[in-house]
Design a protein around this motif. Structure first.
Motif, PDB file in Angstrom:
ATOM      1  N   THR A   8      17.421  -2.550 -13.232  1.00  0.00           N
ATOM      2  CA  THR A   8      16.062  -2.843 -13.694  1.00  0.00           C
ATOM      3  C   THR A   8      16.079  -3.731 -14.932  1.00  0.00           C
ATOM      4  O   THR A   8      15.214  -4.612 -15.091  1.00  0.00           O
ATOM      5  CB  THR A   8      15.309  -1.532 -14.006  1.00  0.00           C
ATOM      6  OG1 THR A   8      15.325  -0.700 -12.841  1.00  0.00           O
ATOM      7  CG2 THR A   8      13.871  -1.812 -14.408  1.00  0.00           C
TER       8      THR A   8
ATOM      9  N   SER B 248       3.408 -11.105 -12.292  1.00  0.00           N
ATOM     10  CA  SER B 248       2.454 -10.148 -12.864  1.00  0.00           C
ATOM     11  C   SER B 248       2.858  -8.700 -12.592  1.00  0.00           C
ATOM     12  O   SER B 248       2.118  -7.793 -12.983  1.00  0.00           O
ATOM     13  CB  SER B 248       1.053 -10.400 -12.283  1.00  0.00           C
ATOM     14  OG  SER B 248       1.035 -10.131 -10.893  1.00  0.00           O
ATOM     15  N   THR B 249       4.007  -8.477 -11.948  1.00  0.00           N
ATOM     16  CA  THR B 249       4.445  -7.125 -11.587  1.00  0.00           C
ATOM     17  C   THR B 249       5.676  -6.742 -12.406  1.00  0.00           C
ATOM     18  O   THR B 249       6.637  -7.517 -12.516  1.00  0.00           O
ATOM     19  CB  THR B 249       4.782  -7.057 -10.086  1.00  0.00           C
ATOM     20  OG1 THR B 249       3.681  -7.571  -9.335  1.00  0.00           O
ATOM     21  CG2 THR B 249       5.047  -5.628  -9.658  1.00  0.00           C
ATOM     22  N   GLU B 250       5.628  -5.557 -12.979  1.00  0.00           N
ATOM     23  CA  GLU B 250       6.779  -5.066 -13.732  1.00  0.00           C
ATOM     24  C   GLU B 250       7.929  -4.730 -12.779  1.00  0.00           C
ATOM     25  O   GLU B 250       7.686  -4.227 -11.666  1.00  0.00           O
ATOM     26  CB  GLU B 250       6.393  -3.815 -14.527  1.00  0.00           C
ATOM     27  CG  GLU B 250       5.404  -4.069 -15.652  1.00  0.00           C
ATOM     28  CD  GLU B 250       5.986  -4.981 -16.713  1.00  0.00           C
ATOM     29  OE1 GLU B 250       7.223  -4.949 -16.911  1.00  0.00           O
ATOM     30  OE2 GLU B 250       5.220  -5.737 -17.339  1.00  0.00           O
TER      31      GLU B 250
ATOM     32  N   GLY C  51       9.945  -2.360 -12.701  1.00  0.00           N
ATOM     33  CA  GLY C  51      10.023  -0.956 -12.338  1.00  0.00           C
ATOM     34  C   GLY C  51       8.881  -0.505 -11.443  1.00  0.00           C
ATOM     35  O   GLY C  51       8.905   0.638 -10.952  1.00  0.00           O
ATOM     36  N   ASP C  52       7.923  -1.350 -11.203  1.00  0.00           N
ATOM     37  CA  ASP C  52       6.792  -0.981 -10.350  1.00  0.00           C
ATOM     38  C   ASP C  52       7.246  -0.905  -8.887  1.00  0.00           C
ATOM     39  O   ASP C  52       8.088  -1.681  -8.436  1.00  0.00           O
ATOM     40  CB  ASP C  52       5.679  -2.017 -10.496  1.00  0.00           C
ATOM     41  CG  ASP C  52       4.360  -1.525  -9.917  1.00  0.00           C
ATOM     42  OD1 ASP C  52       4.275  -1.384  -8.688  1.00  0.00           O
ATOM     43  OD2 ASP C  52       3.413  -1.302 -10.693  1.00  0.00           O
ATOM     44  N   GLU C  53       6.649   0.044  -8.147  1.00  0.00           N
ATOM     45  CA  GLU C  53       7.056   0.218  -6.754  1.00  0.00           C
ATOM     46  C   GLU C  53       6.683  -0.970  -5.876  1.00  0.00           C
ATOM     47  O   GLU C  53       7.269  -1.155  -4.806  1.00  0.00           O
ATOM     48  CB  GLU C  53       6.415   1.485  -6.177  1.00  0.00           C
ATOM     49  CG  GLU C  53       4.892   1.453  -6.178  1.00  0.00           C
ATOM     50  CD  GLU C  53       4.289   2.725  -5.617  1.00  0.00           C
ATOM     51  OE1 GLU C  53       3.050   2.784  -5.525  1.00  0.00           O
ATOM     52  OE2 GLU C  53       5.056   3.640  -5.272  1.00  0.00           O
ATOM     53  N   THR C  54       5.701  -1.773  -6.318  1.00  0.00           N
ATOM     54  CA  THR C  54       5.306  -2.934  -5.521  1.00  0.00           C
ATOM     55  C   THR C  54       6.176  -4.163  -5.789  1.00  0.00           C
ATOM     56  O   THR C  54       6.046  -5.162  -5.075  1.00  0.00           O
ATOM     57  CB  THR C  54       3.837  -3.303  -5.808  1.00  0.00           C
ATOM     58  OG1 THR C  54       3.701  -3.667  -7.198  1.00  0.00           O
ATOM     59  CG2 THR C  54       2.895  -2.153  -5.484  1.00  0.00           C
ATOM     60  N   PHE C  55       7.043  -4.091  -6.785  1.00  0.00           N
ATOM     61  CA  PHE C  55       7.839  -5.275  -7.134  1.00  0.00           C
ATOM     62  C   PHE C  55       8.731  -5.694  -5.974  1.00  0.00           C
ATOM     63  O   PHE C  55       8.733  -6.853  -5.552  1.00  0.00           O
ATOM     64  CB  PHE C  55       8.684  -4.997  -8.382  1.00  0.00           C
ATOM     65  CG  PHE C  55       9.521  -6.169  -8.801  1.00  0.00           C
ATOM     66  CD1 PHE C  55       9.004  -7.153  -9.625  1.00  0.00           C
ATOM     67  CD2 PHE C  55      10.837  -6.303  -8.358  1.00  0.00           C
ATOM     68  CE1 PHE C  55       9.766  -8.238 -10.015  1.00  0.00           C
ATOM     69  CE2 PHE C  55      11.610  -7.385  -8.733  1.00  0.00           C
ATOM     70  CZ  PHE C  55      11.072  -8.359  -9.562  1.00  0.00           C
TER      71      PHE C  55
END
Length: 267
Positions: free
Chosen positions: A26, A84-86, A88-92
């Motif tokens: 990450t 725009s997505t971190e 660690g986000d599940e959508t990354f």
């Protein structure tokens, strides 16, 4: 390096970046993502600004070039979502997978169809000269503000949908404007018969009224005439009844006068 070889080399570099991001921790994903964005934005810029126009000039009209522009637009939209997505986000990783599929599909079409056609249409010297220009522009884009350029490209591609809505709205407005005059004339056309009908109804009502008045007038005259006749008859009868009463009065006066004469004669 020939332009087509440079583009193929960049395709391999981008594919390696996808693999590295998928296996990275990450903490490392952020830097690798930025490298991927810079590579894809620079690659799209040199293709759209230099390679596609030169290929269209050499090949003429080709459906592959407009398709490539549209595929670039989709890739850039997904790149902006990825930024725009971190990490660690599940959508990354879901967005990263969609982006990877779009890029691989685009690369496959280019390497199997467009690049071979460009190589046949342009000579080696032309491809070498074009390759030098592509490489210089690629370095220039990477050294600049990549995210700002990406935002500009996405903003340019998105109004295409807004433009279609605007163009659809204008004919609708023209249709509505075209429908308004008949809508205004229609009440006028309907109103004229209505007025005529009202005049006809009024005329018919007036005629009916006059007929009723005409029918009623004789009836009233007929009733009034007997009343007058009855009045006259009563008056004449009253006069007749009074006349005999006056005659006896005169007779009595004559009688009285006669009586006086008889008395005088008697005297």
């Amino acid at each position: 390096m020939k332009a087509t070889d440079l583009l193929k080399e960049q395709h391999r570099e981008v594919d390696e970046l996808f693999e590295r991001i998928a296996q990275a921790d990450t903490n490392e994903i952020g830097a690798l993502r930025d490298e991927l964005v810079a590579s894809l934005v620079g690659h799209a810029a040199i293709e759209e600004e230099l390679f596609y126009p030169a290929t269209r000039e050499a090949l003429g009209a080709s459906p592959l070039i407009p398709t490539s522009y549209e595929e670039h637009s989709l890739v850039e939209i997904m790149l902006q979502k990825l930024l725009s997505t971190e990490p660690g986000d599940e959508t990354f990783h879901a967005r990263l997978g969609v982006l990877k599929e779009l890029v691989r599909h685009h690369v496959e079409e280019e390497e199997q169809e467009l690049l071979p056609q460009a190589e046949r249409a342009m000579g080696a010297d032309r491809l070498e000269e074009l390759g030098a220009r592509l490489e210089a522009r690629f370095d220039q884009v990477r050294e600049g503000n990549v995210e700002a350029l990406l935002s500009q490209n996405v903003a340019k591609s998105m109004p295409a949908a807004g433009g279609r809505r605007t163009r659809a709205a204008k004919p609708a407005a023209r249709k509505a404007a075209a429908k308004r005059p008949p809508a205004k004339r229609a009440p006028t056309q309907r109103a004229e018969p209505a007025r005529g009908a009202q005049k006809g109804r009024r005329g018919a009502a007036a005629t009916t009224g006059r007929k009723k008045a005409a029918d009623a007038a004789p009836a009233k005259t007929g009733r009034a005439a007997p009343a007058r006749k009855t009045g006259r008859a009563t008056t004449s009868r009253a006069t007749t009844s009074r006349a005999p009463a006056s005659r006896p009065a005169k007779t009595s006066r004559t009688g009285r006068k006669g009586g006086r004469t008889s008395s005088a004669s008697a005297r």
